[in-house]
Design a protein around this motif. Structure first.
Motif, PDB file in Angstrom:
ATOM      1  N   TRP A 147       0.819  -1.232   0.000  1.00  0.00           N
ATOM      2  CA  TRP A 147       0.000   0.000   0.000  1.00  0.00           C
ATOM      3  C   TRP A 147       0.845   1.271   0.000  1.00  0.00           C
ATOM      4  O   TRP A 147       0.547   2.221  -0.722  1.00  0.00           O
ATOM      5  N   ARG A 148       1.894   1.308   0.797  1.00  0.00           N
ATOM      6  CA  ARG A 148       2.563   2.600   0.999  1.00  0.00           C
ATOM      7  C   ARG A 148       3.500   2.945  -0.165  1.00  0.00           C
ATOM      8  O   ARG A 148       4.040   2.056  -0.822  1.00  0.00           O
ATOM      9  N   GLU A 149       3.687   4.252  -0.335  1.00  0.00           N
ATOM     10  CA  GLU A 149       4.678   4.723  -1.304  1.00  0.00           C
ATOM     11  C   GLU A 149       5.969   4.928  -0.522  1.00  0.00           C
ATOM     12  O   GLU A 149       6.076   5.882   0.243  1.00  0.00           O
ATOM     13  N   ASP A 150       6.943   4.056  -0.737  1.00  0.00           N
ATOM     14  CA  ASP A 150       8.168   4.115   0.065  1.00  0.00           C
ATOM     15  C   ASP A 150       8.926   5.427  -0.108  1.00  0.00           C
ATOM     16  O   ASP A 150       9.580   5.892   0.813  1.00  0.00           O
ATOM     17  N   GLU A 151       8.798   6.051  -1.293  1.00  0.00           N
ATOM     18  CA  GLU A 151       9.514   7.325  -1.516  1.00  0.00           C
ATOM     19  C   GLU A 151       8.931   8.435  -0.649  1.00  0.00           C
ATOM     20  O   GLU A 151       9.562   9.476  -0.464  1.00  0.00           O
ATOM     21  N   ARG A 152       7.716   8.228  -0.118  1.00  0.00           N
ATOM     22  CA  ARG A 152       7.119   9.236   0.759  1.00  0.00           C
ATOM     23  C   ARG A 152       7.513   9.004   2.216  1.00  0.00           C
ATOM     24  O   ARG A 152       7.061   9.720   3.099  1.00  0.00           O
ATOM     25  N   TRP A 153       8.292   7.974   2.485  1.00  0.00           N
ATOM     26  CA  TRP A 153       8.718   7.708   3.868  1.00  0.00           C
ATOM     27  C   TRP A 153      10.204   8.081   3.985  1.00  0.00           C
ATOM     28  O   TRP A 153      10.534   9.141   4.474  1.00  0.00           O
ATOM     29  N   LEU A 154      11.097   7.262   3.525  1.00  0.00           N
ATOM     30  CA  LEU A 154      12.545   7.534   3.531  1.00  0.00           C
ATOM     31  C   LEU A 154      13.047   8.041   4.884  1.00  0.00           C
ATOM     32  O   LEU A 154      13.888   8.938   4.959  1.00  0.00           O
ATOM     33  N   ARG A 155      12.474   7.512   5.954  1.00  0.00           N
ATOM     34  CA  ARG A 155      12.884   7.950   7.297  1.00  0.00           C
ATOM     35  C   ARG A 155      13.772   6.892   7.938  1.00  0.00           C
ATOM     36  O   ARG A 155      13.852   5.766   7.463  1.00  0.00           O
ATOM     37  N   ASN A 156      14.431   7.305   9.042  1.00  0.00           N
ATOM     38  CA  ASN A 156      15.391   6.384   9.663  1.00  0.00           C
ATOM     39  C   ASN A 156      14.753   5.519  10.748  1.00  0.00           C
ATOM     40  O   ASN A 156      15.446   4.992  11.596  1.00  0.00           O
ATOM     41  N   TYR A 157      13.458   5.386  10.724  1.00  0.00           N
ATOM     42  CA  TYR A 157      12.775   4.462  11.638  1.00  0.00           C
ATOM     43  C   TYR A 157      11.670   3.716  10.885  1.00  0.00           C
ATOM     44  O   TYR A 157      11.205   4.165   9.831  1.00  0.00           O
ATOM     45  N   CYS A 158      11.302   2.590  11.459  1.00  0.00           N
ATOM     46  CA  CYS A 158      10.404   1.652  10.771  1.00  0.00           C
ATOM     47  C   CYS A 158       9.010   2.248  10.567  1.00  0.00           C
ATOM     48  O   CYS A 158       8.400   2.734  11.519  1.00  0.00           O
ATOM     49  N   PRO A 159       8.484   2.194   9.333  1.00  0.00           N
ATOM     50  CA  PRO A 159       7.152   2.747   9.101  1.00  0.00           C
ATOM     51  C   PRO A 159       6.045   1.967   9.803  1.00  0.00           C
ATOM     52  O   PRO A 159       4.969   2.494  10.030  1.00  0.00           O
ATOM     53  N   THR A 160       6.330   0.715  10.161  1.00  0.00           N
ATOM     54  CA  THR A 160       5.290  -0.070  10.838  1.00  0.00           C
ATOM     55  C   THR A 160       5.323   0.159  12.348  1.00  0.00           C
ATOM     56  O   THR A 160       4.332   0.553  12.943  1.00  0.00           O
ATOM     57  N   CYS A 161       6.485  -0.093  12.988  1.00  0.00           N
ATOM     58  CA  CYS A 161       6.500  -0.054  14.457  1.00  0.00           C
ATOM     59  C   CYS A 161       7.303   1.113  15.029  1.00  0.00           C
ATOM     60  O   CYS A 161       7.255   1.353  16.234  1.00  0.00           O
TER      61      CYS A 161
END
Ligand SMILES: [Zn+2]
Ligand SMILES: [Zn+2]
Length: 276
Positions: A147-161
């Protein structure tokens, strides 16, 4: 690549492998359904501002099965004949949960960072809790990845937990390769820029270095000269089940720590005495 072939080359990891197998076998006797989410839209705004899925108030996940699963796993271990320290710690956790009807709810909230809680043996409880939670979340992690667009995250922590990474993986050819960070808790993998430190976010590539380790099937140690943090990295594809398991490369943690690098990754494993 299998755990057995890896262990044949790294016999000093056998005690960690035995511990893994023992907990896996106890957990496989606990019935755990899969969590599911069918409507993601309410979470979209939180995703865009960097709120991990499990921390979002826009999505309701029922943690009841995890609470019951953790209770059952602790009780099973407490009743089993186990190596001395594990037996002792399991019985202490069992005693704690028997004396507090709210124990499992608090323990799950603590695992996902929503509550402070002081268990008698946080290391063991974190390991057991994530064993159950990762199983519960397995299908959800896959669906979330689609579902998620990974390019909109690119953060240094897990998008799930929300945990910082345990390891990284470089996939694809050199010029166009992607870096994925890998969560040691919920097992999510997500995109992160290749030329940034995942700990202090320094982007000066003169300060980013690699410590090569011969004969380790593509595993290496990437580190940052600014914060001295390092991340074990698998350059390649295939065999992820073994090479991204974290415990299978604890000897690389020892090498990195011997070089004065800092273990800033989130690991469910403390460093064992590999010499014993
Ligand atoms: Zn995670
Ligand atoms: Zn850094």
């Amino acid at each position: 690549m299998t755990n057995d072939s890896w262990l044949a080359k790294h016999p000093y990891l056998q005690s960690v492998a035995d511990f893994e197998a023992l907990i896996d076998s106890a957990a496989s006797q606990v019935s755990i359904p899969y969590a599911s989410i069918s409507i993601w839209e309410p979470y979209l705004g939180d995703f865009h501002v960097g709120v991990p899925l499990l921390m979002s108030s826009r999505i309701a996940i029922d943690f009841g099965p995890v609470e019951r699963g953790m209770t059952s796993l602790v009780q099973r271990l407490a009743a089993k004949a186990l190596p001395e320290r594990l037996a002792e710690e399991s019985r202490a956790l069992d005693k704690e949960l028997c004396g507090n009807p709210d124990w499992s709810r608090c323990a799950v909230a603590w695992l996902i960072g929503k509550d402070s809680f002081t268990p008698t043996h946080p290391g063991l409880l974190r390991y057991l809790g994530w064993t159950i939670l990762a199983r519960y979340l397995f299908q959800l992690v896959v669906a979330f990845g689609r579902w998620r667009e990974d390019e909109r995250w690119l953060r240094n922590y897990c998008p799930t937990c929300g945990a910082p990474p345990a390891m990284a993986q470089l996939v694809g050819m050199d010029s166009g390769s992607l870096r994925l960070l890998s969560c040691g808790c919920c097992k999510t993998r997500w995109r992160y820029p290749r030329t940034a430190c995942p700990f202090c976010q320094n982007r000066d590539d003169h300060l980013l270095a690699v410590l090569a380790v011969d004969g380790e099937s593509g595993l290496r140690i990437d580190y940052c000269k600014a914060c001295r943090g390092y991340l074990k990295t698998y350059k390649g594809e295939g065999g992820e089940g073994v090479l991204l398991s974290d415990w299978t490369s604890l000897h690389l943690d020892v090498i990195a720590c011997d070089r004065g690098l800092r273990r800033l990754a989130t690991s469910l494993y403390t460093l064992p005495n590999l010499a014993s």
